[in-house]
Structure formats: C-alpha cells, structure tokens
Motif scaffolding. Structure first.
Motif, PDB file in Angstrom:
ATOM      1  N   ALA A 166       0.832  -1.205   0.000  1.00  0.00           N
ATOM      2  CA  ALA A 166       0.000   0.000   0.000  1.00  0.00           C
ATOM      3  C   ALA A 166       0.864   1.251   0.000  1.00  0.00           C
ATOM      4  CB  ALA A 166      -0.935  -0.010   1.207  1.00  0.00           C
ATOM      5  N   LYS A 167       1.933   1.245   0.802  1.00  0.00           N
ATOM      6  CA  LYS A 167       2.816   2.410   0.835  1.00  0.00           C
ATOM      7  C   LYS A 167       3.487   2.603  -0.514  1.00  0.00           C
ATOM      8  CE  LYS A 167       6.703   4.620   3.125  1.00  0.00           C
ATOM      9  NZ  LYS A 167       7.414   4.873   4.385  1.00  0.00           N
ATOM     10  N   ALA A 168       4.000   1.533  -1.106  1.00  0.00           N
ATOM     11  CA  ALA A 168       4.646   1.649  -2.409  1.00  0.00           C
ATOM     12  C   ALA A 168       3.671   2.156  -3.465  1.00  0.00           C
ATOM     13  CB  ALA A 168       5.246   0.313  -2.821  1.00  0.00           C
ATOM     14  N   ALA A 169       2.432   1.671  -3.414  1.00  0.00           N
ATOM     15  CA  ALA A 169       1.424   2.124  -4.379  1.00  0.00           C
ATOM     16  C   ALA A 169       1.110   3.599  -4.193  1.00  0.00           C
ATOM     17  CB  ALA A 169       0.153   1.288  -4.233  1.00  0.00           C
ATOM     18  N   ILE A 189       8.082  11.077  -7.470  1.00  0.00           N
ATOM     19  CA  ILE A 189       8.743   9.891  -6.929  1.00  0.00           C
ATOM     20  C   ILE A 189       8.817   8.800  -7.981  1.00  0.00           C
ATOM     21  CG2 ILE A 189       8.739   8.185  -5.065  1.00  0.00           C
ATOM     22  CD1 ILE A 189       6.796   9.963  -3.522  1.00  0.00           C
ATOM     23  N   ALA A 190       9.986   8.171  -8.083  1.00  0.00           N
ATOM     24  CA  ALA A 190      10.153   6.935  -8.856  1.00  0.00           C
ATOM     25  C   ALA A 190      10.418   5.813  -7.869  1.00  0.00           C
ATOM     26  CB  ALA A 190      11.311   7.069  -9.834  1.00  0.00           C
ATOM     27  N   VAL A 191       9.671   4.725  -7.967  1.00  0.00           N
ATOM     28  CA  VAL A 191       9.748   3.635  -6.992  1.00  0.00           C
ATOM     29  C   VAL A 191      10.282   2.373  -7.653  1.00  0.00           C
ATOM     30  CG1 VAL A 191       8.439   2.177  -5.400  1.00  0.00           C
ATOM     31  CG2 VAL A 191       7.813   4.582  -5.677  1.00  0.00           C
ATOM     32  N   ALA A 192      11.266   1.771  -6.996  1.00  0.00           N
ATOM     33  CA  ALA A 192      11.756   0.434  -7.358  1.00  0.00           C
ATOM     34  C   ALA A 192      11.947  -0.287  -6.036  1.00  0.00           C
ATOM     35  CB  ALA A 192      13.057   0.518  -8.148  1.00  0.00           C
TER      36      ALA A 192
END
Length: 292
Positions: free
Chosen positions: A227-230, A239-242
């Motif tokens: 949920a946090k990553a989403a 923000i870019a998330v990996a």
C-alpha cells in the motif's frame, strides 16, 4: 454530532507526497484497523520538480492541481478518506527551497501569518478531536521552509485547540533512527547496480535521521508495504519507486521504510512497550477519558 471512531489520528504535512514517504505504512495500518485518519496538507506543491518528461509542462497552479489528483490517488491506496488542504485548496502556495526568491512571495506558506494558518487547522482539530498528532520537528526534517512552517502551524494549532477545549493527548515528530538508516543504506549499496537510479543518496539526505535514543516509537507497517509503495507511485511527478527503494527528482536512491519511526514530544507518558523499549502503538497510554 456524528459519533467519532474510538481512535483518531491527525497528520500535518507540507506537500502532496510527504505523507506517503514519511507515514504511508502507518496511515494504511491504522486506517485498516478502523481508526479515523485525517491528513492536512498545507500546500499543493506547485514548485516541485517534475520527474516524467511528458509531464514537465506542468508548472505552478497547473502542477498543484495535478498533484492534488495524485494525492487523492495515493490516499485511496492507503485507505484514507479524510484529507484536507489547509484553509482550502490553493490557500497557501509552495515556498520553494530555502533561500530562493519564491520564499518571499506573499502567497507562499512561508509568509503565512502563523495564528491565521493555525486557526484553519484548529477548525479541523475541533471537528475531528484527534488523540494523536504527527508532524515534523522544528527543522522540518530537512530544512524546507514549508516543512518548518508546517511544524510551527501544527504546534500553534495544538496550543490554540487546547485553549478552545480539545487538548491533543499525544504529539509526535517523524524520525528515523540513525542505525536503521545506516543499515538500510548498506543494503542499498549492494543492490544499486540493479536499480534504475543514478547513484545512492547518503544517510543524512533522509529527513528526520536522529540518534537512536531519541526515537520513542516504531510502527510495524510491513503488512502494508504494498500500500505504501502504491501510494508513493501515485505521486508520479515527484517519486520513482523500485521497491524497496525510491528516488526523487535528483535520481538518488534511498530506502523505502515500511517500519516507521517517531519521537513522542508531548502527551501521554504511560505506554505499551516492546522488548526494545519503544512504543509499538501511537495510541498507547491514551485513557478512556481522552477517547471521547
């Protein structure tokens, strides 16, 4: 008056995306557990640096409106339904980084009259009657004018709300224990070659890193990591998330924390502690007389 849930959490942040980076797992956990979670965001982040090339035409008010939509999507991912803009959408403008001419814009949040801005927040406090308030420390975590001002406004609003009849039982600042940050960056150094980011940030680039003994509280949000990553991905302009890492517009990778840390700076002293000596619940020690 509509009956309020037994547990009520208020978070005060400067820009859209701050809530997900700092408290996304905490917010998702408490929302899932039935607490009433309220977010107040002080600006729309009109001066943020946009990451995706196809969105870099967005500036000023247009960017702020776009980021407002990103915030709504992020909060859906976290299961949070109650979110407000301080004083209404667009009331206070992003002030930019410290030392820029944007700081002097009369519409900038940095220039806001403290009691007036706090008054808008008092209205929310008296409506929601939170037992827990989360915001930044006096340096705003890393010195951004809007973060510092959010701290000042939240602190002043808590004082004014107490005078008006609702004393917030517990007040927290966002923190990251230095040993936790150092261990996370050590893991990051070994993973960096597989990440789509230029290089690693350093420990002191993480807002709120402090000595371990200042941290009073840790909230295990590992069950809400997705949920946090989403929510962070929803803030795509910023923000870019990996997973389990992310980067801002500087393309410097940093850890995505799913256990989130806090310093209790005011309120209840009686707490439920784990074996490490920290609280494991932001609502620990709150009596029944403070739950109504």
């Amino acid at each position: 008056m509509t009956e309020l849930p037994a547990r009520r959490l208020l978070l005060v942040h400067a820009h859209p995306d701050d809530e997900s980076i700092n408290n996304g797992a905490t917010m998702a956990r408490y929302a899932a557990e039935g607490a009433h979670v309220t977010l107040v965001t002080c600006t729309l982040g009109e001066l943020g640096e946009v990451i995706p090339p196809q969105l870099r035409h967005l500036t000023g008010a247009a960017l702020g409106e776009y980021r407002r939509g990103e915030l709504a999507a992020a909060l859906r991912a976290l299961g949070v339904q109650d979110f407000r803009q301080l004083g209404g959408p667009g009331r206070y403008r992003d002030s930019g980084m410290m030392g820029l001419a944007d700081n002097d814009d009369p519409a900038a949040f940095w220039q806001a009259d403290l009691d007036e801005a706090a008054g808008h927040l008092v209205e929310v406090i008296l409506e929601v009657r939170p037992q827990v308030l989360v915001t930044y420390d006096e340096h705003g975590g890393y010195g951004h004018p809007d973060h510092i001002q959010a701290h000042r406004v939240a602190t002043r609003a808590a004082e004014l709300a107490a005078d008006a009849g609702w004393r917030i039982p517990k007040v927290y600042w966002n923190r990251v224990p230095r040993p936790v940050a150092e261990a996370a960056f050590a893991r990051l150094s070994g993973a960096l070659l597989g990440l789509p980011f230029a290089k690693s940030a350093v420990v002191d680039d993480v807002p709120g890193v402090v000595a371990d003994d200042l941290v009073t509280t840790e909230i295990d949000g590992t069950a809400y990591a997705a949920a946090k990553a989403a929510a962070m991905r929803a803030h795509a302009t910023q923000i870019a998330v990996a997973e389990p890492y992310f980067a801002l517009s500087n393309e410097l990778a940093q850890p995505l924390f799913t256990t989130e840390y806090y310093e209790l700076v005011g309120g209840a002293g009686a707490v439920r502690r784990d074996s490490g000596g920290r609280e494991t619940d932001l609502f620990a020690g709150i009596g029944t007389e403070e739950a109504s």
